[in-house]
Design a protein around this motif. Structure first.
Motif, PDB file in Angstrom:
ATOM      1  N   VAL A  33       0.835  -1.201   0.000  1.00 22.11           N
ATOM      2  CA  VAL A  33       0.000   0.000   0.000  1.00 22.11           C
ATOM      3  C   VAL A  33       0.870   1.250   0.000  1.00 22.11           C
ATOM      4  O   VAL A  33       1.848   1.361   0.754  1.00 22.11           O
ATOM      5  CB  VAL A  33      -0.939  -0.004   1.212  1.00 22.11           C
ATOM      6  CG1 VAL A  33      -1.727   1.306   1.267  1.00 22.11           C
ATOM      7  CG2 VAL A  33      -1.891  -1.184   1.132  1.00 22.11           C
ATOM      8  N   VAL A  34       0.491   2.202  -0.870  1.00 24.32           N
ATOM      9  CA  VAL A  34       1.152   3.505  -0.962  1.00 24.32           C
ATOM     10  C   VAL A  34       0.129   4.559  -0.564  1.00 24.32           C
ATOM     11  O   VAL A  34      -1.077   4.414  -0.839  1.00 24.32           O
ATOM     12  CB  VAL A  34       1.673   3.748  -2.397  1.00 24.32           C
ATOM     13  CG1 VAL A  34       2.348   5.096  -2.508  1.00 24.32           C
ATOM     14  CG2 VAL A  34       2.626   2.634  -2.802  1.00 24.32           C
ATOM     15  N   ALA A  35       0.583   5.626   0.052  1.00 23.07           N
ATOM     16  CA  ALA A  35      -0.333   6.583   0.673  1.00 23.07           C
ATOM     17  C   ALA A  35      -1.152   7.399  -0.314  1.00 23.07           C
ATOM     18  O   ALA A  35      -2.272   7.811  -0.011  1.00 23.07           O
ATOM     19  CB  ALA A  35       0.453   7.515   1.596  1.00 23.07           C
ATOM     20  N   SER A  36      -0.615   7.664  -1.510  1.00 20.07           N
ATOM     21  CA  SER A  36      -1.319   8.552  -2.441  1.00 20.07           C
ATOM     22  C   SER A  36      -0.953   8.208  -3.878  1.00 20.07           C
ATOM     23  O   SER A  36       0.103   7.610  -4.136  1.00 20.07           O
ATOM     24  CB  SER A  36      -0.951  10.010  -2.170  1.00 20.07           C
ATOM     25  OG  SER A  36       0.398  10.258  -2.532  1.00 20.07           O
ATOM     26  N   ARG A  85      -3.853  -5.714   0.678  1.00 18.43           N
ATOM     27  CA  ARG A  85      -2.520  -5.150   0.889  1.00 18.43           C
ATOM     28  C   ARG A  85      -1.428  -5.931   0.172  1.00 18.43           C
ATOM     29  O   ARG A  85      -0.336  -5.426  -0.036  1.00 18.43           O
ATOM     30  CB  ARG A  85      -2.207  -5.082   2.385  1.00 18.43           C
ATOM     31  CG  ARG A  85      -3.067  -4.082   3.126  1.00 18.43           C
ATOM     32  CD  ARG A  85      -2.724  -3.988   4.593  1.00 18.43           C
ATOM     33  NE  ARG A  85      -3.528  -2.956   5.242  1.00 18.43           N
ATOM     34  CZ  ARG A  85      -3.190  -1.661   5.248  1.00 18.43           C
ATOM     35  NH1 ARG A  85      -2.063  -1.274   4.678  1.00 18.43           N
ATOM     36  NH2 ARG A  85      -3.959  -0.794   5.846  1.00 18.43           N
ATOM     37  N   ARG A 118       2.397  -1.982  -6.298  1.00 17.22           N
ATOM     38  CA  ARG A 118       1.925  -0.882  -5.452  1.00 17.22           C
ATOM     39  C   ARG A 118       0.404  -0.803  -5.535  1.00 17.22           C
ATOM     40  O   ARG A 118      -0.175  -0.990  -6.603  1.00 17.22           O
ATOM     41  CB  ARG A 118       2.521   0.457  -5.907  1.00 17.22           C
ATOM     42  CG  ARG A 118       4.038   0.500  -5.846  1.00 17.22           C
ATOM     43  CD  ARG A 118       4.601   1.729  -6.511  1.00 17.22           C
ATOM     44  NE  ARG A 118       6.032   1.569  -6.739  1.00 17.22           N
ATOM     45  CZ  ARG A 118       6.756   2.349  -7.538  1.00 17.22           C
ATOM     46  NH1 ARG A 118       6.187   3.364  -8.180  1.00 17.22           N
ATOM     47  NH2 ARG A 118       8.042   2.124  -7.689  1.00 17.22           N
ATOM     48  N   VAL A 134      -2.892   1.715  -4.209  1.00 13.69           N
ATOM     49  CA  VAL A 134      -3.320   2.965  -3.581  1.00 13.69           C
ATOM     50  C   VAL A 134      -4.840   3.008  -3.567  1.00 13.69           C
ATOM     51  O   VAL A 134      -5.493   2.724  -4.571  1.00 13.69           O
ATOM     52  CB  VAL A 134      -2.729   4.191  -4.314  1.00 13.69           C
ATOM     53  CG1 VAL A 134      -3.113   4.219  -5.785  1.00 13.69           C
ATOM     54  CG2 VAL A 134      -3.156   5.482  -3.629  1.00 13.69           C
ATOM     55  N   GLU A 135      -5.421   3.305  -2.420  1.00 18.05           N
ATOM     56  CA  GLU A 135      -6.873   3.368  -2.300  1.00 18.05           C
ATOM     57  C   GLU A 135      -7.364   4.743  -2.720  1.00 18.05           C
ATOM     58  O   GLU A 135      -6.861   5.771  -2.251  1.00 18.05           O
ATOM     59  CB  GLU A 135      -7.304   3.084  -0.860  1.00 18.05           C
ATOM     60  CG  GLU A 135      -8.806   2.975  -0.693  1.00 18.05           C
ATOM     61  CD  GLU A 135      -9.207   2.579   0.725  1.00 18.05           C
ATOM     62  OE1 GLU A 135     -10.310   2.036   0.895  1.00 18.05           O
ATOM     63  OE2 GLU A 135      -8.404   2.811   1.656  1.00 18.05           O
TER      64      GLU A 135
END
Length: 261
Positions: free
Chosen positions: A4-7, A183, A234, A236-237
């Motif tokens: 997971v990546v934050a943005s 994830r 990667r 990202v949500e």
């Protein structure tokens, strides 16, 4: 294992000038728009994109095209984007048109470690014989044309036909949109939004997935998973409210019932 990546911006931060990118989507369905807009904001240029189409003038990959960020497209269909046509015929954009099924198989082959394959599609046309315009000179002439491909005869089920050799496609990056993901990168696509996304993801050396809903490992039924996390690097949500567009909306006007019916 946690991918997971934050943005979206962090997810595409290392996409550099001249990168090759496979992008999922068909028309405006399944476009990874948050990742595309993050690329636009990052200012990266001279991109070489492999995707079924290039969106429309103001949506999907069309926003990168309109900003002059794409140098080359490998696509099957480009008819909904006027700016695409303008750039191509003016010599600003290089284009390799590939039959749709062939494009799908080139991506799948690349992701499967298959270097090339033989197909009947394109035999006897400029696809096999060469001469398709890849880039115009801006004055109506052809600045760069496709090369001839190898053609051989094979006998399949007792029938001998000619086949053309098509090379697989792999790219530096791949961008896809999925409905759900965990994830570990396992992805589930929503109905027709699945389209080119799994095979585009397979072809990328670094695959980035935007997901509407992020779940914990084990929450996805293994039988529901369309793309295993081994192909995804990667995640990202972007949430359920991520913008989505309908390419062409057609509805039938309501018909008043006849008197006495």
């Amino acid at each position: 294992m946690d991918k997971v990546v934050a943005s979206p911006e962090l997810a595409v931060a290392d996409v550099g000038a001249g990168a090759t990118i496979a992008v999922g989507g068909f028309g405006l369905c399944g476009n990874p728009i948050a990742l595309i807009e993050a690329l636009l904001a990052g200012g990266v240029r001279d991109l070489e994109i492999v995707s079924n189409n290039c969106g429309v003038d103001d949506w999907g990959l069309g926003v990168l095209l309109g900003a002059g960020r794409i140098r080359r497209m490998t696509s099957s269909y480009v008819g909904e984007n006027k700016e695409f046509g303008r750039q191509f015929f003016s010599g600003e954009l290089e284009l390799e048109l590939v039959p749709q099924g062939t494009l799908a198989e080139k991506l799948r082959a690349g992701g499967s470690g298959i270097a090339a394959f033989w197909t009947q599609t394109g035999v006897g046309t400029l696809v096999a014989e060469g001469g398709l315009p890849l880039r115009y000179d801006g004055a109506g002439g052809i600045a760069l044309a496709s090369r001839a491909k190898e053609v051989r005869e094979f006998t399949v089920r007792g029938v001998t036909r000619e086949y053309v050799l098509e090379e697989a496609i792999t790219t530096d990056f791949a961008l896809v949109h999925a409905e759900r993901g965990d994830r570990y990168g396992n992805l589930v696509f929503h109905r027709s939004a699945r389209n080119f996304s799994p095979i585009a993801a397979m072809a990328g050396r670094v695959t980035i997935a935007q997901v509407e809903e992020l779940v914990e490992p084990g929450e996805l039924d293994p039988d529901e998973i369309h793309l295993p996390g081994v192909f995804v690097h990667r995640v990202v949500e972007v949430g359920r409210d991520v913008p989505k567009r309908i390419e062409k909306r057609r509805v039938r006007a309501a018909v008043e019932p006849s008197a006495g019916v």
